[in-house]
Motif scaffolding. Structure first.
Motif, PDB file in Angstrom:
ATOM      1  N   TRP A  64       0.838  -1.193   0.000  1.00 31.30           N
ATOM      2  CA  TRP A  64       0.000   0.000   0.000  1.00 31.30           C
ATOM      3  C   TRP A  64       0.876   1.247   0.000  1.00 31.30           C
ATOM      4  O   TRP A  64       1.856   1.337   0.741  1.00 31.30           O
ATOM      5  N   LEU A  65       0.493   2.222  -0.831  1.00 30.15           N
ATOM      6  CA  LEU A  65       1.263   3.454  -0.960  1.00 30.15           C
ATOM      7  C   LEU A  65       0.336   4.658  -0.931  1.00 30.15           C
ATOM      8  O   LEU A  65      -0.819   4.574  -1.358  1.00 30.15           O
ATOM      9  N   PRO A  66       0.828   5.801  -0.451  1.00 27.84           N
ATOM     10  CA  PRO A  66       0.005   7.013  -0.436  1.00 27.84           C
ATOM     11  C   PRO A  66      -0.088   7.641  -1.812  1.00 27.84           C
ATOM     12  O   PRO A  66       0.800   7.481  -2.655  1.00 27.84           O
ATOM     13  N   GLN A  67      -1.162   8.347  -2.027  1.00 31.27           N
ATOM     14  CA  GLN A  67      -1.373   9.077  -3.266  1.00 31.27           C
ATOM     15  C   GLN A  67      -2.147  10.344  -2.931  1.00 31.27           C
ATOM     16  O   GLN A  67      -3.054  10.311  -2.100  1.00 31.27           O
ATOM     17  N   ARG A  68      -1.788  11.452  -3.568  1.00 31.71           N
ATOM     18  CA  ARG A  68      -2.433  12.721  -3.279  1.00 31.71           C
ATOM     19  C   ARG A  68      -2.978  13.336  -4.563  1.00 31.71           C
ATOM     20  O   ARG A  68      -2.222  13.623  -5.492  1.00 31.71           O
ATOM     21  N   TYR A  69      -4.291  13.504  -4.634  1.00 34.98           N
ATOM     22  CA  TYR A  69      -4.939  14.198  -5.730  1.00 34.98           C
ATOM     23  C   TYR A  69      -5.559  15.471  -5.183  1.00 34.98           C
ATOM     24  O   TYR A  69      -5.551  15.736  -3.981  1.00 34.98           O
ATOM     25  N   SER A  70      -6.154  16.265  -6.078  1.00 33.25           N
ATOM     26  CA  SER A  70      -6.787  17.505  -5.645  1.00 33.25           C
ATOM     27  C   SER A  70      -7.960  17.252  -4.705  1.00 33.25           C
ATOM     28  O   SER A  70      -8.311  18.118  -3.900  1.00 33.25           O
ATOM     29  N   ASP A  71      -8.579  16.068  -4.828  1.00 33.11           N
ATOM     30  CA  ASP A  71      -9.719  15.752  -3.960  1.00 33.11           C
ATOM     31  C   ASP A  71      -9.315  14.938  -2.745  1.00 33.11           C
ATOM     32  O   ASP A  71     -10.177  14.317  -2.111  1.00 33.11           O
ATOM     33  N   GLY A  72      -8.047  14.957  -2.384  1.00 32.53           N
ATOM     34  CA  GLY A  72      -7.655  14.367  -1.111  1.00 32.53           C
ATOM     35  C   GLY A  72      -6.605  13.271  -1.218  1.00 32.53           C
ATOM     36  O   GLY A  72      -6.036  13.002  -2.277  1.00 32.53           O
ATOM     37  N   TRP A  73      -6.378  12.668  -0.053  1.00 32.63           N
ATOM     38  CA  TRP A  73      -5.396  11.603   0.093  1.00 32.63           C
ATOM     39  C   TRP A  73      -6.056  10.240  -0.070  1.00 32.63           C
ATOM     40  O   TRP A  73      -7.214  10.046   0.290  1.00 32.63           O
ATOM     41  N   PHE A  74      -5.238   9.299  -0.574  1.00 38.61           N
ATOM     42  CA  PHE A  74      -5.690   7.917  -0.718  1.00 38.61           C
ATOM     43  C   PHE A  74      -4.535   6.987  -0.357  1.00 38.61           C
ATOM     44  O   PHE A  74      -3.364   7.360  -0.484  1.00 38.61           O
ATOM     45  N   LEU A  75      -4.892   5.785   0.097  1.00 36.93           N
ATOM     46  CA  LEU A  75      -3.946   4.680   0.066  1.00 36.93           C
ATOM     47  C   LEU A  75      -4.305   3.849  -1.153  1.00 36.93           C
ATOM     48  O   LEU A  75      -5.478   3.543  -1.401  1.00 36.93           O
ATOM     49  N   ARG A  76      -3.284   3.477  -1.902  1.00 38.10           N
ATOM     50  CA  ARG A  76      -3.528   2.781  -3.162  1.00 38.10           C
ATOM     51  C   ARG A  76      -2.696   1.521  -3.246  1.00 38.10           C
ATOM     52  O   ARG A  76      -1.530   1.497  -2.856  1.00 38.10           O
ATOM     53  N   ARG A  77      -3.325   0.469  -3.745  1.00 38.22           N
ATOM     54  CA  ARG A  77      -2.615  -0.738  -4.155  1.00 38.22           C
ATOM     55  C   ARG A  77      -3.313  -1.268  -5.393  1.00 38.22           C
ATOM     56  O   ARG A  77      -4.491  -1.639  -5.330  1.00 38.22           O
TER      57      ARG A  77
END
Length: 292
Positions: free
Chosen positions: A255-268
């Motif tokens: 799992w890795l963090p990701q940052r878009y304009s609509d917020g933070w996510f954990l992504r896999r």
């Protein structure tokens, strides 16, 4: 300290710029790439761009000057202004990646623009301003984070199938990409990997690799998570005023963090878990306290 190779190429670039400006009044000449950042080696080229809209401008071409190759690109002001428009704001939503895909496609050109310096009265002056450089920084880190996520997906699949020799190669590529993300987060342009040793700390790569794949807890992966989280946090401020909620619960490795304009996510892979600022900080704090 400036190297002899850099010094000689800057001299040659200045001479070429003066000849171009004399032959084509009303244009500007930009120096781009590694040399514009003060980096060169004994056989590196000089990248120049002639910007103007007169009908008699030359074609893009290359030539030798004092044994050094000069590569000249020719662009119109409108072309460069359209490209520069991508540096007016970081705006990408998780459910609308069209702009992000365009930026990623144009990132080499944006890197040229980020490094560009205009020749004025014997001096090389940066083309973009500090605000545009900050937007480039956010796009650059986002691009590198996307590549880290893609490589991690491959890494998981290779490890699961026991293809450890291929996993070794992917992990090496991931380490280079992560080092590149950190340089982007530090405000440096995404130059080629050959320049990383001159721009960054030594890229992280665990040894011996063969011992990693038997660690089913993936504890060795935490430095990757920590470093990418730190790079993203350096570009995007978070609000921790709400205190410390319970940590986010995700299962499985990678799992890795990701940052878009609509917020933070954990992504896999294709799975995304949205996070508030406060939850992201708790997750990051957990990574710092976890033992690898």
């Amino acid at each position: 300290m400036i190297s002899d190779s850099t010094r000689s190429r800057l001299r040659i670039a200045g001479q070429a710029a003066e000849r171009l400006l004399s032959s084509h009044p009303g244009t500007t000449v930009w120096l781009e790439g590694a040399l514009a950042c003060g980096l060169a080696h004994a056989t590196s080229d000089i990248d120049l761009r002639l910007v103007g809209d007169a009908p008699d401008l030359p074609e893009s071409r290359s030539w030798l000057s004092d044994g050094v190759r000069i590569d000249l690109q020719v662009s119109t002001p409108d072309q460069m202004e359209q490209l520069r428009g991508l540096l007016r704001g970081f705006d990408v939503r998780a459910d609308d990646l069209a702009l992000f895909r365009r930026v990623r496609r144009d990132l080499p050109a944006l890197t040229c623009l980020r490094t560009a310096k205009c020749y004025q009265a014997g001096q090389w002056i940066p083309v973009i301003n500090s605000g545009e450089a900050e937007v480039y920084r956010a796009w650059g880190v986002a691009d590198r984070a996307e590549t880290v996520a893609s490589l991690t997906e491959d890494l998981i699949g290779l490890v699961v199938d026991g293809l450890y020799a291929s996993a070794d190669l992917v992990l090496e590529r991931l380490a280079l990409t992560l080092a590149s993300a950190e340089r982007a987060a530090a405000g440096q342009p995404l130059l080629g990997e050959k320049w990383l040793p001159l721009m960054a700390d030594q890229p992280w790569s665990p040894r011996p690799l063969s011992a990693l794949w038997q660690d089913t807890s993936w504890g060795w992966f935490r430095p990757i998570q920590r470093r990418l989280t730190s790079a993203l946090l350096s570009c995007h401020l978070v609000n921790d005023a709400l205190g410390e909620p319970n940590p986010v619960s995700v299962s499985g490795p990678g799992w890795l963090p990701q940052r878009y304009s609509d917020g933070w996510f954990l992504r896999r892979a294709d799975d995304r878990v949205p996070l508030t600022d406060a939850v992201l900080l708790v997750w990051a704090k957990h990574l710092e306290s976890a033992t690898a």
